[in-house]
Design an enzyme around this catalytic site. Structure first.
Site, PDB file in Angstrom:
ATOM      1  N   LYS A  51       0.703  -1.181   0.074  1.00 30.55           N
ATOM      2  CA  LYS A  51       0.147  -0.523   0.027  1.00 30.55           C
ATOM      3  C   LYS A  51       1.055   1.501  -0.182  1.00 30.55           C
ATOM      4  O   LYS A  51       1.799   1.082   0.502  1.00 30.55           O
ATOM      5  CB  LYS A  51      -1.363  -0.279   1.019  1.00 30.55           C
ATOM      6  CG  LYS A  51      -0.138  -0.376   2.385  1.00 30.55           C
ATOM      7  CD  LYS A  51      -0.872  -0.070   4.005  1.00 30.55           C
ATOM      8  CE  LYS A  51      -0.512  -0.235   4.759  1.00 30.55           C
ATOM      9  NZ  LYS A  51      -1.214  -0.473   6.248  1.00 30.55           N
ATOM     10  N   TYR A 277      16.232  29.792   8.568  1.00 32.67           N
ATOM     11  CA  TYR A 277      14.954  30.213   9.275  1.00 32.67           C
ATOM     12  C   TYR A 277      14.901  30.213  11.097  1.00 32.67           C
ATOM     13  O   TYR A 277      15.465  29.075  11.431  1.00 32.67           O
ATOM     14  CB  TYR A 277      13.609  30.029   9.182  1.00 32.67           C
ATOM     15  CG  TYR A 277      14.149  29.780   6.748  1.00 32.67           C
ATOM     16  CD1 TYR A 277      13.679  31.579   7.247  1.00 32.67           C
ATOM     17  CD2 TYR A 277      13.417  29.117   6.096  1.00 32.67           C
ATOM     18  CE1 TYR A 277      13.235  31.727   4.896  1.00 32.67           C
ATOM     19  CE2 TYR A 277      13.571  29.417   4.682  1.00 32.67           C
ATOM     20  CZ  TYR A 277      13.367  31.172   4.614  1.00 32.67           C
ATOM     21  OH  TYR A 277      13.093  31.510   3.373  1.00 32.67           O
TER      22      TYR A 277
END
Length: 382
Positions: A51, A277
């Protein structure tokens, strides 16, 4: 020149991990036979779970790597049809079953095996007239509380499925559940007791073990009746661990996905200088920092902060500061000679494990493998 980031998928590692699971189950089968004074035991069959696009590794790669599995299991009807059309002749299992009556035509046409987990699905099946009897696993909710018939309703649903079996609508009728805590200290005892009490005496094959249960409790997957059991390993087949306290390597598993990049810039920080950042990392001493062409838009976790393990030129070091969309910073102190173009392993065969990176980011390896971005070029090796 393309951006210097890529992921390599090792088909041989996928095949190796399947072999490890098979060997684990064979040992449990032999031990079970010894405990029962030589009474023959049936080795469990293996659904290799593919999956989420093969846990991010690719459906084609998964089909190649798991060629020796007894079956494949997935969620998506189109992926199941693709596997069949691509030549997969062994069983294919739909783990969530079907969603609309028309889906049953695809199930029938491609001879898919399907989970049936609720009364509406059973009702759709009762109204369907297949060309071939459909193999199903009727799912019991033993405490996971996601999918499955409640214990009080299960045996009636099973009788209904047996009636459909007698009419030729259903072929093989199996039993299934899913464990919530096979990976942790709570274990499976409570849920397994519910399964045995409600469904243990019913005929047909059983499937109860995911990766964690297959590795930690293989004895419960060993069938002692003609109705062989199935296991449903997923994450362990890709070389990651289903456990928080045990790494994949301790089971002999190999990482099948390796994410690599290169250093594209170097900065020389002085004490007090910051990186990235939010200025989350401040240099306490002169520090060489490498900038790596990999960020959260590539699937690397944004929350992997300072200290997350990473490998530069074969040397283990650490991420610094906040991961950006396209770049991240690494500490080159342990690699003083590293320069622009130096190879970087973010996780995989020659780097930290995906589970280590995930732990540093406060998540699990499953998420990182499945989150690999489409923009990252993929190479497949035998």
């Amino acid at each position: 020149m393309p951006r210097p980031i890529s992921v390599t998928i090792s088909v041989s590692a996928l095949a190796h991990n399947l072999g490890v699971v098979r060997q684990h189950l064979d040992q449990a089968t032999a031990a079970g036979a010894a405990r029962s004074a030589g009474t023959p035991r049936v080795p469990p069959s293996i659904w290799a779970v593919i999956k989420a696009h093969g846990y991010g590794h690719g459906i084609e790669q998964a089909m190649q790597g798991f060629a020796q599995a007894d079956g494949l299991a997935m969620l998506d009807l189109a992926e199941a049809a693709h596997c069949r059309e691509s030549g997969w002749g062994k069983p294919l299992l739909l783990l969530e079953g079907y969603f609309e009556p028309d889906d049953l035509h695809v199930v029938d046409r491609h001879r898919l095996t399907t989970v049936v987990h609720c009364q509406p699905q059973l009702d759709m099946l009762a109204r369907f007239r297949p060309q071939h009897p459909l193999n199903i696993f009727l799912k019991l909710n033993t405490g996971m509380n996601r999918l499955g018939f409640e214990p009080g309703a299960y045996r009636q649903a099973y009788r209904h499925a047996q009636e459909l079996q007698a009419r030729g609508v259903v072929g093989t009728l199996g039993r299934m559940t899913h464990f919530a805590n096979a990976d942790g200290p709570q274990g499976i005892a409570a849920q397994h007791d519910v399964f045995r009490r409600v469904a243990g005496d019913l005929p047909g094959p059983a499937s109860v073990c995911n990766s964690a249960a297959t590795l930690r409790y293989p004895e419960i997957a060993v069938a002692d009746s003609p109705a062989a059991s199935w296991v449903r390993p997923g994450i362990c087949l890709y070389g990651a661990s289903p456990f928080f306290d045990t790494d994949a390597a301790s089971f002999g598993l190999r990482p099948a996905m390796s994410l690599r990049s290169r250093i594209i810039a170097i900065q020389a920080l002085q004490p007090g200088d910051t990186v990235g950042y939010g200025s989350l990392f401040t240099a306490q001493a002169p520090t060489r920092v490498g900038v790596v062409a990999c960020g959260y838009a590539d699937g690397y976790p944004r929350h992997a902060g300072t200290g997350t393990p990473i490998v530069v030129e074969g040397v283990r070091t650490r991420v610094l500061g906040r991961v950006s969309m396209d770049m991240l910073a690494v500490d080159l102190t342990p690699v003083p000679d590293a320069s622009i173009g130096a190879p970087v392993s973010l996780w995989g065969a020659d780097g930290p494990s995906v589970d280590e990176v995930a732990q540093a980011a406060g998540t699990i390896g499953y998420e990182l493998l499945c989150a690999l971005a489409p923009r990252v070029p993929v190479r497949t090796t035998p």
